[in-house]
Design a protein around this motif. Structure first.
Motif, mmCIF file in Angstrom:
data_model
loop_
_atom_site.group_PDB
_atom_site.id
_atom_site.type_symbol
_atom_site.label_atom_id
_atom_site.label_comp_id
_atom_site.label_asym_id
_atom_site.label_seq_id
_atom_site.Cartn_x
_atom_site.Cartn_y
_atom_site.Cartn_z
ATOM 1 N N UNK A 121 22.934 6.199 -11.845
ATOM 2 C CA UNK A 121 23.430 7.568 -12.101
ATOM 3 C C UNK A 121 22.749 8.571 -11.184
ATOM 4 N N UNK A 122 21.440 8.423 -11.001
ATOM 5 C CA UNK A 122 20.715 9.316 -10.102
ATOM 6 C C UNK A 122 21.205 9.158 -8.666
ATOM 7 N N UNK A 123 21.470 7.920 -8.248
ATOM 8 C CA UNK A 123 22.000 7.695 -6.899
ATOM 9 C C UNK A 123 23.361 8.356 -6.723
ATOM 10 N N UNK A 124 24.181 8.315 -7.762
ATOM 11 C CA UNK A 124 25.496 8.956 -7.695
ATOM 12 C C UNK A 124 25.338 10.459 -7.507
ATOM 13 N N UNK A 125 24.361 11.055 -8.184
ATOM 14 C CA UNK A 125 24.102 12.491 -8.015
ATOM 15 C C UNK A 125 23.638 12.796 -6.600
ATOM 16 N N UNK A 126 22.763 11.960 -6.071
ATOM 17 C CA UNK A 126 22.285 12.151 -4.702
ATOM 18 C C UNK A 126 23.442 12.019 -3.734
ATOM 19 N N UNK A 127 24.302 11.040 -3.969
ATOM 20 C CA UNK A 127 25.451 10.841 -3.085
ATOM 21 C C UNK A 127 26.335 12.079 -3.054
ATOM 22 N N UNK A 128 26.553 12.707 -4.223
ATOM 23 C CA UNK A 128 27.369 13.916 -4.269
ATOM 24 C C UNK A 128 26.749 15.031 -3.448
ATOM 25 N N UNK A 129 25.431 15.144 -3.512
ATOM 26 C CA UNK A 129 24.742 16.188 -2.755
ATOM 27 C C UNK A 129 24.841 15.912 -1.259
ATOM 28 N N UNK A 130 24.711 14.646 -0.888
ATOM 29 C CA UNK A 130 24.703 14.278 0.536
ATOM 30 C C UNK A 130 26.089 13.991 1.095
ATOM 31 N N UNK A 131 27.071 13.865 0.226
ATOM 32 C CA UNK A 131 28.416 13.505 0.662
ATOM 33 C C UNK A 131 28.961 14.576 1.604
ATOM 34 N N UNK A 132 29.443 14.142 2.739
ATOM 35 C CA UNK A 132 30.044 15.055 3.708
ATOM 36 C C UNK A 132 31.478 14.612 3.945
ATOM 37 N N UNK A 133 32.282 15.553 4.347
ATOM 38 C CA UNK A 133 33.676 15.196 4.615
ATOM 39 C C UNK A 133 33.739 14.300 5.844
#
Length: 176
Positions: free
Chosen positions: A138-150
């Motif tokens: 779950x924490x990794x998913x949150x990090x991914x959302x923060x780092x996710x770029x188009x």
């Protein structure tokens, strides 16, 4: 250290705290204590891991080649090599004594035999590790959302909606 003192130390270790005193007593009785002098290496990065260690006295330093894991201080009550208690793996870092220290070595074979002898404890540990893994995911998913770029680089303006090509642009001009 006395057996009760060693059990109390293991009760402070999050992974072991769910096991209960009876199972911890088995681990303490079957484990071995290893004294380390300052600068002495406990194990090296890449070594085959067949045991976990709990810091009893002093502190150790873990050093890895990866930039994100350059150096970590390990103090009393720290479990080193949790994964090695359950499966064969290799050491991801080199660990050495930062000062005179002592560790409790818990061999994988002893840990697995204890789990086999206490199936209720094994289920509790499985549940605890599953919950911890789920929190990590779950924490990794949150990090991914923060780092996710188009897909588009930020310095390049997004492409305009494409229009169908005009008739004369659709086909290449005939060669003469």
């Amino acid at each position: 250290m006395a057996i009760d003192d060693d059990i109390a130390l293991l009760e402070r270790v999050p992974t072991f705290s769910v096991l209960g005193r009876e199972a911890l007593r088995v681990l303490v009785i079957g484990s071995e204590s290893k004294a380390l002098q300052q600068g002495e290496v406990l194990f090296r990065e890449g070594d085959v891991a067949d045991a976990g260690y709990v810091v009893e006295i002093g502190s150790l330093r873990a050093i890895g080649r990866e930039r994100l894991m350059q150096q970590v201080e390990l103090s009393r009550g720290t479990l080193i090599g949790e994964t090695a208690l359950l499966v064969q793996t290799r050491r991801p870092m080199t660990v050495m004594a930062a000062e005179p220290a002592s560790v409790m070595r818990i061999p994988r074979a002893l840990f697995i035999k204890m789990l086999q002898g206490y199936p209720t404890v094994a289920r509790r540990l499985q549940q605890t590790l599953s919950e911890r893994t789920q929190r990590f995911v779950n924490d990794l998913a949150k990090v991914r959302k923060v780092l996710d770029v188009s897909e588009e680089p930020k310095d390049v303006p997004p492409a305009k909606a494409s229009e169908p090509p005009k008739a004369d642009e659709a086909k290449p001009a005939p060669k003469s």
